[in-house]
Scaffold this active site. Structure first.
Site, short mmCIF file in Angstrom:
data_model
loop_
_atom_site.label_atom_id
_atom_site.label_comp_id
_atom_site.label_asym_id
_atom_site.label_seq_id
_atom_site.Cartn_x
_atom_site.Cartn_y
_atom_site.Cartn_z
CE LYS A 56 -2.94 -0.55 15.87
NZ LYS A 56 -1.75 0.31 16.08
N GLY A 104 -1.05 -1.59 5.59
CA GLY A 104 0.21 -1.88 6.25
C GLY A 104 1.00 -2.92 5.48
CB SER A 105 3.83 -5.05 6.45
OG SER A 105 3.30 -5.89 7.45
CB THR A 106 2.61 -8.15 2.19
OG1 THR A 106 2.29 -7.19 1.15
CG2 THR A 106 2.18 -9.52 1.73
CD GLU A 107 6.14 -9.95 8.89
OE1 GLU A 107 6.71 -8.91 8.50
OE2 GLU A 107 6.48 -10.60 9.89
N GLY A 123 -0.81 -8.15 6.86
CA GLY A 123 -2.05 -8.33 6.10
C GLY A 123 -2.45 -9.80 6.00
CD GLU A 151 -2.49 0.56 0.20
OE1 GLU A 151 -1.49 -0.14 -0.03
OE2 GLU A 151 -2.45 1.73 0.61
CB CYS A 203 2.39 0.96 0.30
SG CYS A 203 1.07 2.14 0.11
CD GLU A 207 6.53 -2.16 1.11
OE1 GLU A 207 6.06 -2.96 1.93
OE2 GLU A 207 5.86 -1.29 0.55
#
Lengths: 480, 289
Positions: free
Chosen positions: A186, A238-241, A243, A260, A294, A391
């Protein structure tokens, strides 16, 4: 105050016709472009805010169809095919990417807003290199250190971000296919086009149907894919959130997961560093790709004794960065990818003002239309400030100082992230000492933001787990 | 009339930060042998004990991860030496805990000792085997090295009280991590004796912290603790595994999932457990005259 430019640049725009933009794009399932039954999205050129194309999106039923196609392709053919044969498809894809490099670069710049200089010289060449490198692995997996006959996992569900749309697709697809998996990928909601042209390249390479499936859409399509019971492996950048949400969702399913995620890299400059080189590295570290990286060097740690001199040189250098039309070959900093991201950058920059950091903004002119943010450097930043902790994912640098190497290490590691770090010093022993102590997956010494398919990339701590690239990266796609 | 000597019974304690302590909660629980006979009381660790153990492990991390691989190898080998000297004690305790006797229990204890030797020999080979020189397309020297993940919480196997424990602990230490271990809930005594071996070997205090108590009570705190970098769910109770994995996501912990059933620990290990608790670090430097 406007700084006098040393040279006047005439515009040197790349032709947008090269992108062969189509009015509508469709999702790619089981070897064919088909109408998605989700709500179509309109993808926008962030540099002009004009609609580039309408893109069909996947409904849950479409995701299911794609996963089933990938399963069939894996079980009946791709997973059993001799590695040497799989390799040849990947080599073909690498060659086709090279042949269509200019088209892909222009398309990427239109959809993403990144300068053509970067999509042309960094993104697209790395895409080809990534396929070429992994093609060679396909029949050499027995030598990778995971046993004599490592097996693929099956169907990989992959969700990628908008900052390097085609490159991230390559980072996900190439190792997956080399290891014998099939994929459903995606692309990001705001940058779906280059992945769909890559699908066309898969067709041209005669890649068997179902081996690669591309399902455009927003986060809900990603969630559908990640949660699909037919998926054996989930890979997310993508974002840690997000993830964390994915790691939660995958818990208990037995699906293999690699993440990642975000970063807040420290770029550490010692007093013995060659300042001009360091400044170039700092600029590359934070303003490359508008800071939508990132692993961006978003926290500059400067040794106190050279801080004033370095900041002055840095501001002078940043003033010369040309911000504007991403298609112009002279442009250094392009457009922010979306209005939403621009709003987030502005909000975080305002928090820097509110928390007492000193803001300096490049006096460069900005275009009237589109999403742009002038390169910004905050000095007198404290570790507690949001601009030092969160970030920003934009062209905003936070500058802190340190006195001793130990303090530099402590400050550099004072973050839940751990993706990358930079070191600038002439002293070899100090480079190695620092490199050992920085809790980050990639350490650039006297350079920054270098990537290569043979060099494993990925994070420590909340920057995620698993590696992409090199021998270490194969583990993510093997049942080992 | 010959006088029967009364044996001196041992108090089984927690091992945290290099010291043996009772649970700060004051709790203990009775431990019975395989035939239901009372063996001893074990300390029932609390959330606070778990947090103290994590602090001790974090404090010990720079020293242990920074030690040379040669040094770590010798320290782990020394554990085997000291276990060999206590072989009879381990035979008795494992036998009581697991209800195995004769050659079977001997093979379990011997394998546990040999496992330290195996992993001791790995410390200075992990980087050679898992690291790489990366032939990047440019004028850069680029290499990748495996580094320890950090503080690893280990839910030790529930059945295999000694060999299982050593099989999950030794690779974590060999790779340079520090550990907080929750011993087998119902068979904790060999683990405490192993802690006594660790305390008298050259393993620095805090590198291994051993908790006894209720796995279900302690594991959620370890799974959510922000200073724990990885968790091994091997000994997690089956109904809790998914929830622990979810909890671990809160700080993006590395999770080694539990196998469907407890593995046969007597089989020769591979490097899967070494790989599970290392991070690959890639370092770049330009080349030029």
């Amino acid at each position: 105050m406007t700084r006098e430019q040393v040279w006047e640049y005439a515009p040197a725009p790349e032709s947008r016709d090269v992108a062969r933009l189509k009015p509508a794009y469709r999702m790619f399932v089981d070897g064919e472009f088909v109408d998605g039954t989700g709500e179509p999205l309109k993808t926008v050129n962030p540099a002009t805010e004009e609609v580039l194309a309408e893109v069909g999106t996947a409904s849950p039923a479409d995701v299911d169809r794609a996963v089933r196609a990938a399963r069939r392709a894996h079980d009946r053919m791709w997973g059993r095919m001799p590695g040497a044969e799989r390799a040849k498809y990947l080599f073909r894809i690498a060659r086709l990417v090279q042949e269509r490099a200019r088209e892909l670069a222009v398309l990427e710049t239109l959809d993403n807003g990144k300068p053509i200089r970067e999509s042309r010289d960094v993104d697209v060449p790395l895409v080809a290199a990534h396929f070429f490198h992994h093609a060679g692995w396909a029949d050499k997996l027995a030598y990778a250190g995971y046993g004599p006959d490592p097996r693929p996992l099956g169907v990989a569900g992959q969700v990628i971000p908008w900052n390097f749309p085609l490159l991230m697709a390559a980072w996900k697809i190439a190792p997956a296919l080399a290891c014998g998996n099939t994929v459903v990928l995606k692309p990001a909601e705001t940058t779906p086009l280059s992945a769909l042209v890559l699908a066309e390249i898969c067709q041209q390479a005669d890649l068997p149907p179902g081996v690669v499936n591309i399902v455009p859409g927003a986060g809900d399509v990603g969630a559908e894919l990640v949660n699909h019971p037919g998926v054996n492996k989930v890979a997310f950048t993508g974002s840690t959130e997000v993830g964390k949400l994915i790691q939660r969702a995958v818990a208990g399913t037995g699906k293999k997961l690699t993440l990642e995620l975000g970063g807040k890299a420290a770029n550490v400059v010692f007093d013995d560093a060659p300042l001009d080189q360091a400044v170039e590295g700092i600029v590359n570290g934070i303003f490359f790709n508008q800071g939508h990286v990132c692993c961006a060097g978003s926290r500059l740690l400067v040794q106190e004794s050279v801080a004033d001199e370095l900041l002055e040189t840095l501001r002078r250098r940043v003033s010369t960065l040309r911000v504007g039309d991403p298609l112009d070959k002279n442009t250094d900093v392009g457009a922010i990818n979306s209005a939403e991201q621009l709003a987030r950058i502005r909000e975080l920059a305002e928090s820097g003002d509110a928390e007492g950091a000193r803001r300096w903004t490049s006096p460069c002119p900005l275009p009237d239309k589109g999403f742009f943010f002038a390169p910004t450097v905050f000095s007198e930043v404290q570790q507690s400030m949001r601009i030092a902790r969160e970030e920003i994912f934009g062209p905003v640098l936070a500058v802190l100082t340190f006195r001793t190497p130990d303090e530099a290490v402590a400050k550099a590691n004072n973050t839940p992230y751990g993706l990358s770090a930079g070191i600038w010093t002439e002293k070899g022993s100090r480079i190695l000492w620092m490199a050992q102590r920085l809790r980050a997956g990639v350490v650039w010494a006297n350079t920054f933001n270098r990537f290569d398919p043979s060099a494993p990339f990925g994070g420590y701590r909340e920057s995620g787990f698993g590696r992409e690239g090199g021998r270490a990266g194969l583990e993510a796609y093997l049942d080992v | 009339m010959s006088e029967q000597r009364v044996a001196v019974a041992k108090t089984y304690k927690l091992y945290v930060g290099g010291a043996f302590s009772r649970s700060e909660s004051g709790r203990s629980y009775p431990v019975t042998g395989a035939r239901g006979e009372f063996l001893a009381h074990a300390a029932q660790a609390s959330r606070k004990d778990a947090r103290d153990a994590v602090s001790a492990a974090r404090k010990a991390f720079p020293g242990w991860s920074g030690a040379t691989a040669y040094n770590r190898g010798q320290v782990l080998y020394r554990v085997a030496e000291l276990m060999e000297g206590r072989r009879d004690q381990f035979l008795a305790e494992v036998s009581a805990a697991e209800g195995t006797n004769g050659r079977r229990v001997q093979s379990l204890v011997d394998a546990a000792i040999d496992r330290w030797v195996w992993y001791a020999g790995w410390t200075d080979k992990i980087a050679t085997v898992l690291g790489s020189a990366n032939p990047v397309a440019g004028p850069y020297f680029c290499f990748s090295v495996p580094e320890p993940t950090g503080v690893v919480a280990i839910l030790a196997p529930q059945s295999s009280s000694l060999l299982g424990l050593v099989s999950v602990l030794a690779p974590v230490l060999a790779a340079g991590n520090t550990a907080v271990v929750v011993a087998s809930q119902d068979r904790p005594l060999p683990a405490v004796t192993l802690a006594e071996v660790l305390a008298t070997s050259d393993v620095p205090g805090g590198v291994v912290n051993l908790l006894t108590g209720r796995t279900a009570e302690l594991s959620p705190w370890l799974a959510s603790h922000a200073d724990v970098n990885a968790i091994d769910l091997t000994g997690a109770p089956a109904p809790l595994r998914t929830e622990l994995e979810r909890t671990a996501a809160g700080t993006v912990k590395r999770v080694l999932r539990a196998p469907a059933s407890e593995p046969d620990w007597t089989r020769t290990p591979d490097i899967t457990r070494l790989r599970a608790f290392v991070e690959t670090k890639t370092v770049w430097h330009p080349m030029g005259a």
